[in-house]
Enzyme design. Structure first.
Site, PDB file in Angstrom:
ATOM      1  N   ASP A  94      -7.932  -5.389   0.320  1.00  0.00           N
ATOM      2  CA  ASP A  94      -8.524  -6.251  -0.700  1.00  0.00           C
ATOM      3  C   ASP A  94      -8.027  -7.685  -0.677  1.00  0.00           C
ATOM      4  OD1 ASP A  94     -10.425  -4.654  -1.768  1.00  0.00           O
ATOM      5  OD2 ASP A  94      -8.992  -3.543  -2.977  1.00  0.00           O
ATOM      6  N   HIS A 126       0.852  -1.188   0.000  1.00  0.00           N
ATOM      7  CA  HIS A 126       0.000   0.000   0.000  1.00  0.00           C
ATOM      8  C   HIS A 126       0.888   1.238   0.000  1.00  0.00           C
ATOM      9  CE1 HIS A 126      -3.086   2.877   1.181  1.00  0.00           C
ATOM     10  NE2 HIS A 126      -3.928   1.983   0.706  1.00  0.00           N
TER      11      HIS A 126
HETATM   12  N1  ACO Z   1       4.223  -7.682  -4.659  1.00  0.00           N
HETATM   13  C1  ACO Z   1       5.582  -7.657  -4.815  1.00  0.00           C
HETATM   14  N2  ACO Z   1       6.333  -6.540  -4.697  1.00  0.00           N
HETATM   15  C2  ACO Z   1       5.683  -5.397  -4.415  1.00  0.00           C
HETATM   16  C3  ACO Z   1       4.283  -5.351  -4.227  1.00  0.00           C
HETATM   17  C4  ACO Z   1       3.558  -6.554  -4.364  1.00  0.00           C
HETATM   18  N3  ACO Z   1       2.223  -6.557  -4.192  1.00  0.00           N
HETATM   19  N4  ACO Z   1       3.911  -4.075  -3.966  1.00  0.00           N
HETATM   20  C5  ACO Z   1       5.037  -3.348  -3.980  1.00  0.00           C
HETATM   21  N5  ACO Z   1       6.110  -4.143  -4.245  1.00  0.00           N
HETATM   22  C6  ACO Z   1       7.510  -3.720  -4.304  1.00  0.00           C
HETATM   23  C7  ACO Z   1       7.792  -3.000  -5.617  1.00  0.00           C
HETATM   24  O1  ACO Z   1       8.263  -3.875  -6.609  1.00  0.00           O
HETATM   25  C8  ACO Z   1       8.827  -1.979  -5.196  1.00  0.00           C
HETATM   26  O2  ACO Z   1      10.067  -2.641  -5.128  1.00  0.00           O
HETATM   27  P1  ACO Z   1      11.448  -1.822  -5.460  1.00  0.00           P
HETATM   28  O3  ACO Z   1      11.549  -0.779  -4.397  1.00  0.00           O
HETATM   29  O4  ACO Z   1      12.488  -2.867  -5.375  1.00  0.00           O
HETATM   30  O5  ACO Z   1      11.257  -1.241  -6.833  1.00  0.00           O
HETATM   31  C9  ACO Z   1       8.437  -1.622  -3.764  1.00  0.00           C
HETATM   32  O6  ACO Z   1       7.710  -2.759  -3.272  1.00  0.00           O
HETATM   33  C10 ACO Z   1       7.569  -0.389  -3.657  1.00  0.00           C
HETATM   34  O7  ACO Z   1       6.465  -0.566  -4.550  1.00  0.00           O
HETATM   35  P2  ACO Z   1       5.814   0.598  -5.376  1.00  0.00           P
HETATM   36  O8  ACO Z   1       5.055   0.026  -6.523  1.00  0.00           O
HETATM   37  O9  ACO Z   1       6.828   1.653  -5.659  1.00  0.00           O
HETATM   38  O10 ACO Z   1       4.802   1.170  -4.287  1.00  0.00           O
HETATM   39  P3  ACO Z   1       3.577   2.096  -4.574  1.00  0.00           P
HETATM   40  O11 ACO Z   1       3.302   2.804  -3.309  1.00  0.00           O
HETATM   41  O12 ACO Z   1       3.795   2.916  -5.798  1.00  0.00           O
HETATM   42  O13 ACO Z   1       2.384   1.068  -4.940  1.00  0.00           O
HETATM   43  C11 ACO Z   1       0.633  -0.489  -4.682  1.00  0.00           C
HETATM   44  C12 ACO Z   1       1.443   0.627  -4.018  1.00  0.00           C
HETATM   45  C13 ACO Z   1       0.125  -0.024  -6.056  1.00  0.00           C
HETATM   46  C14 ACO Z   1      -0.576  -0.801  -3.827  1.00  0.00           C
HETATM   47  C15 ACO Z   1       1.521  -1.745  -4.840  1.00  0.00           C
HETATM   48  O14 ACO Z   1       1.931  -2.200  -3.575  1.00  0.00           O
HETATM   49  C16 ACO Z   1       0.817  -2.871  -5.605  1.00  0.00           C
HETATM   50  O15 ACO Z   1       0.866  -2.894  -6.837  1.00  0.00           O
HETATM   51  N6  ACO Z   1       0.136  -3.823  -4.874  1.00  0.00           N
HETATM   52  C17 ACO Z   1      -0.604  -4.870  -5.536  1.00  0.00           C
HETATM   53  C18 ACO Z   1      -1.960  -4.339  -5.999  1.00  0.00           C
HETATM   54  C19 ACO Z   1      -2.907  -4.094  -4.846  1.00  0.00           C
HETATM   55  O16 ACO Z   1      -3.095  -4.901  -3.967  1.00  0.00           O
HETATM   56  N7  ACO Z   1      -3.569  -2.921  -4.892  1.00  0.00           N
HETATM   57  C20 ACO Z   1      -4.580  -2.526  -3.911  1.00  0.00           C
HETATM   58  C21 ACO Z   1      -4.093  -1.392  -3.079  1.00  0.00           C
HETATM   59  S1  ACO Z   1      -5.250  -1.019  -1.827  1.00  0.00           S
HETATM   60  C22 ACO Z   1      -6.475  -0.216  -2.634  1.00  0.00           C
HETATM   61  O17 ACO Z   1      -6.312   0.512  -3.561  1.00  0.00           O
HETATM   62  C23 ACO Z   1      -7.793  -0.455  -2.161  1.00  0.00           C
END
Ligand code: ACO
Length: 429
Positions: free
Chosen positions: A365, A308
């Site tokens: 979620d 998140h």
């Molecule tokens: N699985 C594996 N690695 C992940 C995940 C994941 N679910 N989420 C983040 N990471 C990693 C990224 O690869 C990144 O790694 P790095 O630093 O080595 O590049 C690091 O963690 C940070 O991730 P970002 O994508 O930069 O974080 P951001 O804050 O932009 O994204 C998000 C947050 C979109 C929720 C992301 O965690 C994600 O895609 N999660 C999966 C989708 C999801 O569950 N979305 C629902 C969110 S809650 C909602 O909207 C109701």
């Protein structure tokens, strides 16, 4: 911490600038950078708005490090345990919990706005039977503007509140209509004798040929999920609603834009994606393989329902849903193997160095889809459920914005395209 301004110095020009600190009632101190372009000639670069507050708001507070979520000051845990969705809707819209007569009046207003114009059903029936319900929702909610255009004075607070209540009231009717169109069932009308989630379940699943008893367990579980999804400060869809709202667009257009933003798998579409992912994992023995894939930088696979932008601790909504998922499955007598798979996945990921180091926890979620599935809600409708609940947040934020002096939202960019060049006639190229 004191409230001295932060002084930044531009070593190129030798000029300094004092940036005032804005303090909310809670949360991180925030630098007011409004004067930066005019004073030093710089814009700020913040892709994804990871360091940018786009507005002031008194609706929802999140402390991502501590895993705190409050609506209008009330902890989400208390609201989940003691309140109900309509009361939470009143709270978000009006700022305080209602007394008995205010609650009665609100419930009456919402109930008596649940019907939609009969012509609206022609929009729904115009879609192909297998259209994704989120695509239908975005179109049909946007079309509401065409039904109320002559009765909407955006300058009038009463008109604005009426539009907000209309959307809270009609979302379930329209959502159920989209589902029934897909099923080939005749439209179902909202029954005033039901409460909000009961009425929705009845519109979803009743058929003309036999009686349908709404399960109180299902209605309460849905009510809980709606409370947890009702608002979440300036997330992607709410920011979309505010950005569209800043242009003066009507609230139906704003919410239609919010629905489109919510649909993405990185946001509200995650609940559908979680179950698709669990299907793909298939078996507890394969969890490790998928966790490894999620850690592989060269593999686009991510653990859906994990991570998140704001929570770097357990999402408090996920803690509540996790417990509720067990209770609902037990009460409904459902023994879903996906639940075991989800628990194993959560356990392995939470112990894994990669997820620990990056502070990746299950989000709201991760378990919500399992509950919706147990309630008989089809997967393609999961994000629609989220949209019904979040409509309350969207319209509350839209109302707040309308009551606050607001400039049009207009970010800038760092241009990295070609410099000036001369046009050459087509035949000479
Ligand atoms: N699985 C594996 N690695 C992940 C995940 C994941 N679910 N989420 C983040 N990471 C990693 C990224 O690869 C990144 O790694 P790095 O630093 O080595 O590049 C690091 O963690 C940070 O991730 P970002 O994508 O930069 O974080 P951001 O804050 O932009 O994204 C998000 C947050 C979109 C929720 C992301 O965690 C994600 O895609 N999660 C999966 C989708 C999801 O569950 N979305 C629902 C969110 S809650 C909602 O909207 C109701």
């Amino acid at each position: 911490m004191s409230d001295h301004p932060v002084i930044i110095k531009d070593e190129n020009s030798g000029q300094s600038l004092e940036l005032p600190i804005i303090r909310g009632t809670e949360g991180e101190p925030t630098l007011d950078i409004n004067s930066l372009p005019a004073s030093l000639g710089y814009f700020t670069y913040d892709p994804g708005f990871t360091a940018t507050a786009s507005c002031t708001s008194s609706i929802t507070f999140i402390d991502g490090a501590k895993g705190i979520l409050r609506y209008r000051g009330y902890p989400i845990e208390q609201l989940a345990r003691q309140s109900n969705f309509l009361e939470v809707a009143y709270l978000l819209l009006h700022g305080d919990l209602p007394n008995c007569s205010e609650m009665d009046a609100f419930e009456h207003d919402i109930t008596y706005h649940t019907m939609v114009h009969e012509k609206l059903n022609t929009f729904i029936s115009g879609f192909h039977y297998d259209a994704h319900p989120m695509a239908m929702m975005a179109g049909v909610i946007g079309s509401l503007a065409a039904f109320y255009h002559d009765k909407m004075n955006m300058e009038d607070a009463e008109h604005r509140l009426l539009a907000a209540k209309r959307m809270v009231a009609k979302m379930p009717t329209i959502a159920a209509g989209c589902y029934r169109h897909h099923m080939g069932w005749p439209a179902a009308y909202p029954k005033n004798s039901f409460e909000y989630t009961e009425r929705f379940l009845h519109m979803m699943f009743s058929v003309p040929t036999e009686g349908y008893e709404v399960s109180p367990v299902a209605a309460r579980a849905m009510d809980l999920l709606f409370i947890l999804h009702a608002d979440h400060e300036q997330n992607a869809s709410t920011s979309t609603v505010r950005l569209v709202g800043s242009t003066g667009a009507n609230p139906y257009a704003c919410v239609a834009a919010g629905i489109s933003a919510l649909w993405g798998p990185a946001h509200g579409g995650a609940n559908e994606s979680v179950l698709n992912m669990l299907d793909k994992i298939r078996d507890v023995s394969r969890v490790g393989k998928f966790v490894n894939r999620a850690k592989d930088r060269n593999d686009p696979f991510r653990l859906m329902g994990f991570g998140h932008r704001v929570y770097k601790n357990y999402d408090p909504r996920a803690s509540i849903i996790r417990v509720a998922a067990h209770e609902v499955l037990a009460e409904l007598g459902s023994n879903d193997p996906l639940m075991d798979l989800a628990m194993e996945l959560e356990k392995i990921a939470l112990e894994d160095d990669y997820f620990v180091a990056k502070k990746l926890y299950p989000n709201v979620d991760f378990y919500s889809g399992i509950i919706y599935k147990a309630l008989g809600i089809p997967r393609s409708m999961f994000t629609v459920m989220f949209a019904i609940a979040r409509t309350v947040g969207w319209v509350s934020q839209w109302l707040e914005q309308a009551e606050t002096p607001t400039r049009i939202g207009r970010p800038r960019q760092v241009y990295n395209g070609t410099g000036e060049r001369d046009y050459i006639d087509l035949k000479s190229r």
